[in-house]
Design an enzyme around this catalytic site. Structure first.
Site, PDB file in Angstrom:
ATOM      1  N   LYS A 129      -5.878   2.254   6.907  1.00  0.00           N
ATOM      2  CA  LYS A 129      -7.030   1.494   7.398  1.00  0.00           C
ATOM      3  C   LYS A 129      -6.684   0.005   7.466  1.00  0.00           C
ATOM      4  O   LYS A 129      -5.835  -0.477   6.684  1.00  0.00           O
ATOM      5  CB  LYS A 129      -8.254   1.755   6.521  1.00  0.00           C
ATOM      6  CG  LYS A 129      -8.138   1.219   5.089  1.00  0.00           C
ATOM      7  CD  LYS A 129      -8.514  -0.238   5.002  1.00  0.00           C
ATOM      8  CE  LYS A 129      -8.083  -0.875   3.717  1.00  0.00           C
ATOM      9  NZ  LYS A 129      -8.160  -2.330   3.719  1.00  0.00           N
ATOM     10  N   SER A 135      11.661   0.765   7.541  1.00  0.00           N
ATOM     11  CA  SER A 135      11.380  -0.551   6.968  1.00  0.00           C
ATOM     12  C   SER A 135      12.161  -1.611   7.729  1.00  0.00           C
ATOM     13  O   SER A 135      13.394  -1.565   7.777  1.00  0.00           O
ATOM     14  CB  SER A 135      11.774  -0.580   5.487  1.00  0.00           C
ATOM     15  OG  SER A 135      11.750  -1.899   4.986  1.00  0.00           O
ATOM     16  N   ASP A 156     -10.480  -7.098   5.314  1.00  0.00           N
ATOM     17  CA  ASP A 156      -9.487  -6.093   4.953  1.00  0.00           C
ATOM     18  C   ASP A 156     -10.005  -5.243   3.790  1.00  0.00           C
ATOM     19  O   ASP A 156     -10.012  -4.014   3.882  1.00  0.00           O
ATOM     20  CB  ASP A 156      -8.142  -6.740   4.621  1.00  0.00           C
ATOM     21  CG  ASP A 156      -7.089  -5.715   4.252  1.00  0.00           C
ATOM     22  OD1 ASP A 156      -6.496  -5.111   5.161  1.00  0.00           O
ATOM     23  OD2 ASP A 156      -6.870  -5.500   3.045  1.00  0.00           O
ATOM     24  N   ILE A 214       0.824  -1.202   0.000  1.00  0.00           N
ATOM     25  CA  ILE A 214       0.000   0.000   0.000  1.00  0.00           C
ATOM     26  C   ILE A 214       0.861   1.256   0.000  1.00  0.00           C
ATOM     27  O   ILE A 214       0.504   2.266  -0.616  1.00  0.00           O
ATOM     28  CB  ILE A 214      -0.998  -0.004   1.180  1.00  0.00           C
ATOM     29  CG1 ILE A 214      -2.111   1.023   0.939  1.00  0.00           C
ATOM     30  CG2 ILE A 214      -0.310   0.247   2.502  1.00  0.00           C
ATOM     31  CD1 ILE A 214      -2.994   0.710  -0.242  1.00  0.00           C
ATOM     32  N   ARG A 229      12.614  -4.445   6.753  1.00  0.00           N
ATOM     33  CA  ARG A 229      13.349  -5.209   5.736  1.00  0.00           C
ATOM     34  C   ARG A 229      14.524  -4.431   5.176  1.00  0.00           C
ATOM     35  O   ARG A 229      15.238  -4.934   4.295  1.00  0.00           O
ATOM     36  CB  ARG A 229      12.397  -5.608   4.601  1.00  0.00           C
ATOM     37  CG  ARG A 229      11.292  -6.554   5.020  1.00  0.00           C
ATOM     38  CD  ARG A 229      10.343  -6.830   3.863  1.00  0.00           C
ATOM     39  NE  ARG A 229       9.554  -5.653   3.517  1.00  0.00           N
ATOM     40  CZ  ARG A 229       8.877  -5.512   2.384  1.00  0.00           C
ATOM     41  NH1 ARG A 229       8.914  -6.484   1.468  1.00  0.00           N
ATOM     42  NH2 ARG A 229       8.173  -4.427   2.140  1.00  0.00           N
TER      43      ARG A 229
END
Length: 312
Positions: free
Chosen positions: A91, A36, A169, A14, A38
């Site tokens: 969200k 992040s 979701d 997203i 990662r």
């Protein structure tokens, strides 16, 4: 006027698809840093593994967008508010209602801006549908929100874990529109929740709603993550004065009696960031838990069904 400098926490799909391009093109914001786990980076701005590292290295950054999976969102947002940051939440804003209430209370105590975004509400036809129902009344509304989880959440196992919401979701996007346009407050009367035999969240859900509206409109929803054709993101509406309407393309278009009355390109996230800029300037929060409450209610009253195991 100087742009608001913002850090993005979480560089998943997203963020890559929506937040970063919108910030890059924004007249109100500029990207100052990313976080992040990662170790991903973006556009040459500083990248950190944890929010705490960001706050130590760049204490002047006063605004963050939290775009992580919902099960860890509360802790990250709470850390940001405690550090004196204004916060935009993807969200759903939290994994539970109490988590959201806690964030709202902390933001008020710290005098920080908290914006719980519901991106589908910012589609152009949503307010037109709200006006239509306010003027014409409502006889029935059916939500049909079906898509392919393999397309929209490829390999994302977090959606199947507790706190991952499963089909809710995307379904909560519909509920965010539903709670915005409905003339009365809806509540869940019954629900059927279908779980893959090897997963912890539902792959499909059928809901029946009620409300205090004396006209007693028929309100239902059908969410499904097993759609293999095209996406179906629409609401079929019958007004009390006899008109037939369809809110479709996820809220980007409205058709009344067979005639399209509103249709425009979807610029949900552009509108989200413009609204956030206004909230920051006004030092005002915007937190609506109504869509999350409906998901929680469905989980409380829902009857569990089991289907075939799901694998990527």
């Amino acid at each position: 006027m100087a742009k608001h400098r913002i850090a993005v926490i979480g560089l998943g799909k997203i963020s890559q698809d929506q937040h970063l391009p919108v910030i890059d093109a924004s007249g109100e914001f500029e990207l100052a840093a990313v976080v992040s786990t990662r170790g991903l980076s973006q556009g040459g701005v500083p990248s950190f593994r944890t929010p705490a590292e960001l706050y130590r290295a760049m204490p002047e950054i006063g605004i963050v967008a939290v775009n992580t999976p919902p099960d860890v969102r509360h802790a990250i947002a709470r850390e940001a508010l405690a550090a004196g940051k204004d916060v935009l939440l993807e969200k759903p804003p939290a994994a539970t209602l109490t988590e959201l209430a806690d964030l709202e209370a902390l933001a008020e105590a710290k005098k920080r801006v908290l914006f719980a975004t519901w991106h589908s509400r910012f589609n152009p036809a949503v307010e037109a549908a709200r006006t239509l129902l306010a003027e014409a009344g409502l006889r029935s509304l059916r939500i049909e929100w079906r898509e392919n989880v393999k397309k929209w959440h490829p390999g994302q196992d977090w959606v199947w874990e507790p706190g991952g919401f499963g089909v809710f979701d995307p379904g909560i996007n519909a509920l965010s529109i539903f709670t915005r346009i409905l003339p009365a407050i809806p509540f869940v009367r019954s629900a059927e929740l279908t779980y893959p035999s090897n997963r912890q969240t539902p792959i499909a859900a059928k809901l029946v709603f009620a409300s205090a509206d004396p006209a007693a409109p028929a309100l239902t929803a059908d969410f499904d993550w097993r759609e293999t054709g095209g996406e179906t993101w629409h609401m079929l509406i019958e007004t009390a004065d006899g008109r037939s309407a369809r809110l479709f393309k996820g809220g980007a278009a409205l058709e009344v009696d067979g005639r399209v009355t509103v249709e425009a390109p979807s610029e949900e996230y552009q509108h989200i960031y413009r609204h956030f800029a206004g909230l920051l300037d006004a030092r005002r929060s915007d937190v609506d838990g109504a869509p999350l409450r409906l998901v929680a209610d469905a989980m409380l009253v829902g009857r569990r069904l089991t289907t075939d195991a799901f694998d990527w």
